[in-house]
Structure formats: C-alpha cells, structure tokens
Design a protein around this motif. Structure first.
Motif, PDB file in Angstrom:
ATOM      1  N   GLY A 113      12.479   5.811   6.886  1.00 54.22           N
ATOM      2  CA  GLY A 113      12.381   4.832   5.813  1.00 54.22           C
ATOM      3  C   GLY A 113      10.979   4.610   5.308  1.00 54.22           C
ATOM      4  O   GLY A 113      10.785   4.002   4.263  1.00 54.22           O
ATOM      5  N   LYS A 114       9.990   5.100   6.039  1.00 54.40           N
ATOM      6  CA  LYS A 114       8.611   4.891   5.614  1.00 54.40           C
ATOM      7  C   LYS A 114       8.102   6.064   4.780  1.00 54.40           C
ATOM      8  O   LYS A 114       7.101   5.953   4.081  1.00 54.40           O
ATOM      9  N   VAL A 115       8.783   7.195   4.856  1.00 54.08           N
ATOM     10  CA  VAL A 115       8.371   8.405   4.146  1.00 54.08           C
ATOM     11  C   VAL A 115       9.474   8.847   3.199  1.00 54.08           C
ATOM     12  O   VAL A 115      10.649   8.830   3.563  1.00 54.08           O
ATOM     13  N   ARG A 160      -8.392   4.236  14.218  1.00 57.03           N
ATOM     14  CA  ARG A 160      -7.561   3.332  15.015  1.00 57.03           C
ATOM     15  C   ARG A 160      -7.291   2.012  14.299  1.00 57.03           C
ATOM     16  O   ARG A 160      -6.198   1.455  14.370  1.00 57.03           O
ATOM     17  N   GLU A 161      -8.282   1.502  13.590  1.00 59.18           N
ATOM     18  CA  GLU A 161      -8.149   0.185  12.965  1.00 59.18           C
ATOM     19  C   GLU A 161      -7.881   0.259  11.458  1.00 59.18           C
ATOM     20  O   GLU A 161      -7.812  -0.776  10.799  1.00 59.18           O
ATOM     21  N   ILE A 162      -7.751   1.468  10.920  1.00 59.84           N
ATOM     22  CA  ILE A 162      -7.517   1.600   9.481  1.00 59.84           C
ATOM     23  C   ILE A 162      -6.057   1.267   9.157  1.00 59.84           C
ATOM     24  O   ILE A 162      -5.138   1.739   9.822  1.00 59.84           O
ATOM     25  N   ALA A 163      -5.839   0.471   8.116  1.00 60.27           N
ATOM     26  CA  ALA A 163      -4.474   0.111   7.701  1.00 60.27           C
ATOM     27  C   ALA A 163      -3.715   1.347   7.238  1.00 60.27           C
ATOM     28  O   ALA A 163      -4.272   2.225   6.568  1.00 60.27           O
ATOM     29  N   ARG A 164      -2.441   1.412   7.602  1.00 61.85           N
ATOM     30  CA  ARG A 164      -1.599   2.539   7.209  1.00 61.85           C
ATOM     31  C   ARG A 164      -0.733   2.158   6.009  1.00 61.85           C
ATOM     32  O   ARG A 164      -0.417   0.979   5.814  1.00 61.85           O
ATOM     33  N   PRO A 165      -0.326   3.132   5.210  1.00 59.66           N
ATOM     34  CA  PRO A 165       0.525   2.843   4.050  1.00 59.66           C
ATOM     35  C   PRO A 165       1.867   2.241   4.463  1.00 59.66           C
ATOM     36  O   PRO A 165       2.425   2.584   5.507  1.00 59.66           O
ATOM     37  N   ASP A 166       2.379   1.341   3.621  1.00 61.27           N
ATOM     38  CA  ASP A 166       3.727   0.821   3.818  1.00 61.27           C
ATOM     39  C   ASP A 166       4.768   1.850   3.400  1.00 61.27           C
ATOM     40  O   ASP A 166       5.883   1.854   3.924  1.00 61.27           O
ATOM     41  N   LEU A 167       4.388   2.694   2.439  1.00 62.24           N
ATOM     42  CA  LEU A 167       5.281   3.750   1.970  1.00 62.24           C
ATOM     43  C   LEU A 167       4.468   5.005   1.720  1.00 62.24           C
ATOM     44  O   LEU A 167       3.399   4.950   1.111  1.00 62.24           O
ATOM     45  N   TYR A 222       0.854  -1.193   0.000  1.00 64.70           N
ATOM     46  CA  TYR A 222       0.000   0.000   0.000  1.00 64.70           C
ATOM     47  C   TYR A 222       0.888   1.241   0.000  1.00 64.70           C
ATOM     48  O   TYR A 222       1.689   1.446   0.918  1.00 64.70           O
ATOM     49  N   ILE A 223       0.764   2.037  -1.046  1.00 64.58           N
ATOM     50  CA  ILE A 223       1.527   3.285  -1.182  1.00 64.58           C
ATOM     51  C   ILE A 223       0.556   4.459  -1.178  1.00 64.58           C
ATOM     52  O   ILE A 223      -0.457   4.426  -1.883  1.00 64.58           O
ATOM     53  N   ASP A 265      -4.138   8.613  -3.413  1.00 71.59           N
ATOM     54  CA  ASP A 265      -3.665   9.997  -3.516  1.00 71.59           C
ATOM     55  C   ASP A 265      -3.877  10.776  -2.212  1.00 71.59           C
ATOM     56  O   ASP A 265      -3.858  11.995  -2.204  1.00 71.59           O
ATOM     57  N   TYR A 266      -4.073  10.048  -1.117  1.00 74.21           N
ATOM     58  CA  TYR A 266      -4.183  10.706   0.191  1.00 74.21           C
ATOM     59  C   TYR A 266      -4.014   9.683   1.294  1.00 74.21           C
ATOM     60  O   TYR A 266      -4.103   8.469   1.065  1.00 74.21           O
ATOM     61  N   ASP A 267      -3.756  10.164   2.488  1.00 74.02           N
ATOM     62  CA  ASP A 267      -3.622   9.332   3.672  1.00 74.02           C
ATOM     63  C   ASP A 267      -4.516   9.917   4.760  1.00 74.02           C
ATOM     64  O   ASP A 267      -4.843  11.108   4.743  1.00 74.02           O
ATOM     65  N   CYS A 268      -4.906   9.106   5.722  1.00 71.65           N
ATOM     66  CA  CYS A 268      -5.852   9.582   6.737  1.00 71.65           C
ATOM     67  C   CYS A 268      -5.296  10.738   7.565  1.00 71.65           C
ATOM     68  O   CYS A 268      -6.057  11.570   8.068  1.00 71.65           O
TER      69      CYS A 268
END
Length: 367
Positions: A340-342, A285-292, A174-175, A254-257
């Motif tokens: 490393g994640k950003v 709280r339970e939403i998956a976060r981007p890997d990158l 997930y990017i 094209d966006y993140d929480c």
C-alpha cells in the motif's frame, strides 16, 4: 490564465459546472473559481445570466487554447450567431493569458472590453483583485471602482466545485516519484507540484564531476560517484524535508534515498557495496521517508528513446542491459516494501507531457 464563463439558457449553473469540468479535463489545472453572479443580459434583451471567472493553469500556447475553447463551447451546445449579442448555453472568454498582450485574427488578449463590464469585474475582483491589466496598467480593484457599467451583479449562494479537489493528493504529506533513467520522474513531479501547490524536491546532480567519467569507465569511477551521490542526496533531503513550507500543501520529490542503494548494488563490487550500505544506514537513519512511493515503469526501448531526445552527451552510451539491471533493482526493492505504500504505474504507452488525458490517468492511479 483567467477565463470568464457565462450562461443564460437551460440550467445555467449546471452549464457553468460542465464548462469548468471540461476545461479541467482538456486545458489544465483549475487553480481558483470565483463566486457565481447573476446579471441582467448585457447588450441585448434576454434572460438573466450566471457568470463566474476561473483561474486556470495551462501548458498550451494561446493559439491552441482558443481552438480548444471553441471546441468545448461547441461540445457543450453553443451555436454561434452572427447577429451580435444573443442568448447562449455557454460562453467562454479569455480575459488574460498571464501578462501577455496578443492581437491575432482569432484572439485579442487582454479582452478589450472587460473593464467595461461588471459581470466580469465583480467575479474577477474576487480572485485576482491585485492583478494588473498589462495594457491599462491598473489593478482589477481599480478598474472596478472606475467602471461606468451601471448593472450590478448579484452574488448567488450556490457555488461551483473545483475538479482539482477530486484528486486530493495532499492527503499524503510526502510523495516520492522514482523510475529508471529517462522515465520522466522529474517532469511528472514538476507538473504535479505546479498543479497541486506542492513543495518540489528535485535531485541536483547535473554538475556531478564523476558522472561523465563513470559512463566512460564504470569500474574506476563507480565508488567515488556513488559516494558523491550519497553525500549530496543526504544533504539535500536533510535541507528540503526538514524545512516545511507553510504555503505548500505537501511535498513531492523525483527521488528517494533508497535510490542510492539500487544503483550502488549494480555498480559496486561486493566489498564496496557492503561498506556503502553501512554508511547509507547510518546517514539516513533519521531522514523522513515518503508516505507514498510512485515507481514509473517504462520499457527499455522507450527509455533509450527518451535518453537520446534529452541529449546529455555522457548518457548516450547507456546500454539496454544497464537499464534492465536498474529496473530489476527497483522491482526487488518494491517487493520488500510495505504493501500500500508503493504504487507501480506503467507509462510505456503513455505521453503525459503532450496528452493531458494520459496525465490525468496517472493522477487517478496515484489518488
């Protein structure tokens, strides 16, 4: 777009690979490459040819494509002859440009003789067997059965490498691509999705009734606007991230929480922001976060130019100061993110839509 490649001079396999690589660099994403076939020369006495067919996705119009292909052939050493069929280091023919039918001085598409040539039909059938010829109204497998060509190509064991694979963006599940207003995040996410078979997650906000009002009276409409975005983004991410697509290699958005917190910090009062932040924490709280996480940085001058070009009436009064505050908010968030994640990519001097080299430079930084 489907292209036929052939060579019967020098190291023919290397010539084909060089052509594939150059077409990727200058024309577009290589989606598929057929096996390579060896065939007797067709229409003249000469050395055996190696032939293949590639499926390539391009954003160029047909006139630009043919000019670029002619240039690539010349760069790879082809010298065109006026004496009909001859030996050649490289030959690149456009077989199909989607389902378009084109007749110009330089180009006839579909290729008028492809259905008469096994050295085209065999590799074409390997990657586009059910594609329907827009003029003959027959699938490639039917054309192969009906052809009168008696020369049977021989499939060789060696294969060509797809330059797309060097980027391996699917290593991330997930990017998320973020950036200021007008940075080009939606365009870049869409391009990557098309080129690398990714599930595309785009923010849906164009019909938000509070957005035009916010740009007219920020103090009055900031809180309902941010609450509206909070709910919409949560519902969309819950739906899109939670539903995996087995036919896609990864997800790109094209966006993140956390975008919500950045804008809310700028627009809300301290009391409103504290309440907003608490609700945000509960909901996400339970939403998956981007890997990158990719942040596209553009200077305010370019951002204002882009905003003006896209012509949304309610954005035309956005100030440079407001854009600077948003940039600052993103950079503060990035400082507190895991190393490393950003990745920050400065695109202030790039035009990744019109210039494929700029687009590929961004992909190189992402990978």
């Amino acid at each position: 777009m489907l292209l036929s490649l052939g060579s019967n001079q020098g190291n023919s396999l290397e010539n084909l690979q060089n052509a594939v690589d150059q077409l990727f660099l200058e024309l577009g994403s290589v989606k598929q490459i057929s096996p390579v076939y060896k065939t007797k020369s067709w229409g003249f006495e000469g050395a055996d040819f190696l032939n293949c067919v590639i499926l390539i996705q391009t954003r160029l119009e047909s006139a630009a494509v043919i000019d670029l292909i002619l240039t690539i052939e010349k760069e790879l050493g082809r010298v065109r002859s006026t004496q009909g069929y001859t030996d050649r280091l490289i030959d690149i023919d456009i077989l199909f440009y989607g389902d378009k039918i084109l007749y110009t001085e330089k180009l006839e598409v579909p290729h008028p003789r492809l259905h008469q040539r096994n050295f085209v039909l065999y590799p074409l059938n390997d990657i586009a067997t059910t594609f329907e010829h827009p003029v003959l109204k027959k699938e490639i497998r039917e054309l192969l059965k009906e052809t009168t060509d008696q020369l049977i190509p021989e499939k060789i064991t060696e294969s060509l490498k797809n330059p797309n694979s060097a980027y391996n963006l699917s290593a991330q599940n997930y990017i998320a691509i973020e950036g200021n207003i007008g940075a080009g995040k939606t365009t870049l996410a869409s391009m990557i999705s098309e080129d690398f078979n990714a599930k595309l997650i785009l923010e849906r906000f164009k019909d938000n009734p509070f957005l035009p009002k916010f740009y007219e009276d920020q103090a009055r409409y900031a809180f309902p606007l941010e609450m509206s975005f909070l709910a919409d983004r949560y519902q969309q991410l819950l739906d899109d991230i939670g539903q995996y697509d087995l036919f896609k290699d990864f997800m790109i958005g094209d966006y993140d929480c956390f975008k919500s917190l950045i804008f809310a910090k700028i627009t809300l009062t301290e009391e409103e922001y504290n309440l907003y932040k608490k609700l945000h924490g509960i909901m996400y709280r339970e939403i998956a976060r981007p890997d990158l996480y990719i942040y596209l940085y553009q200077n305010p001058e370019r951002l204002l130019e882009n905003i003006k070009k896209r012509g949304r009436s309610y954005e035309q009064d956005i100030s440079e100061n407001y854009l600077l505050k948003i940039n600052k908010g993103y950079l503060n968030m990035i400082k507190n993110s895991s190393p490393g994640k950003v990745k920050i990519i400065d695109i202030s001097e790039l035009d990744f839509v019109k210039n494929r080299a700029d687009y590929l430079s961004i992909l190189n930084q992402i990978k």
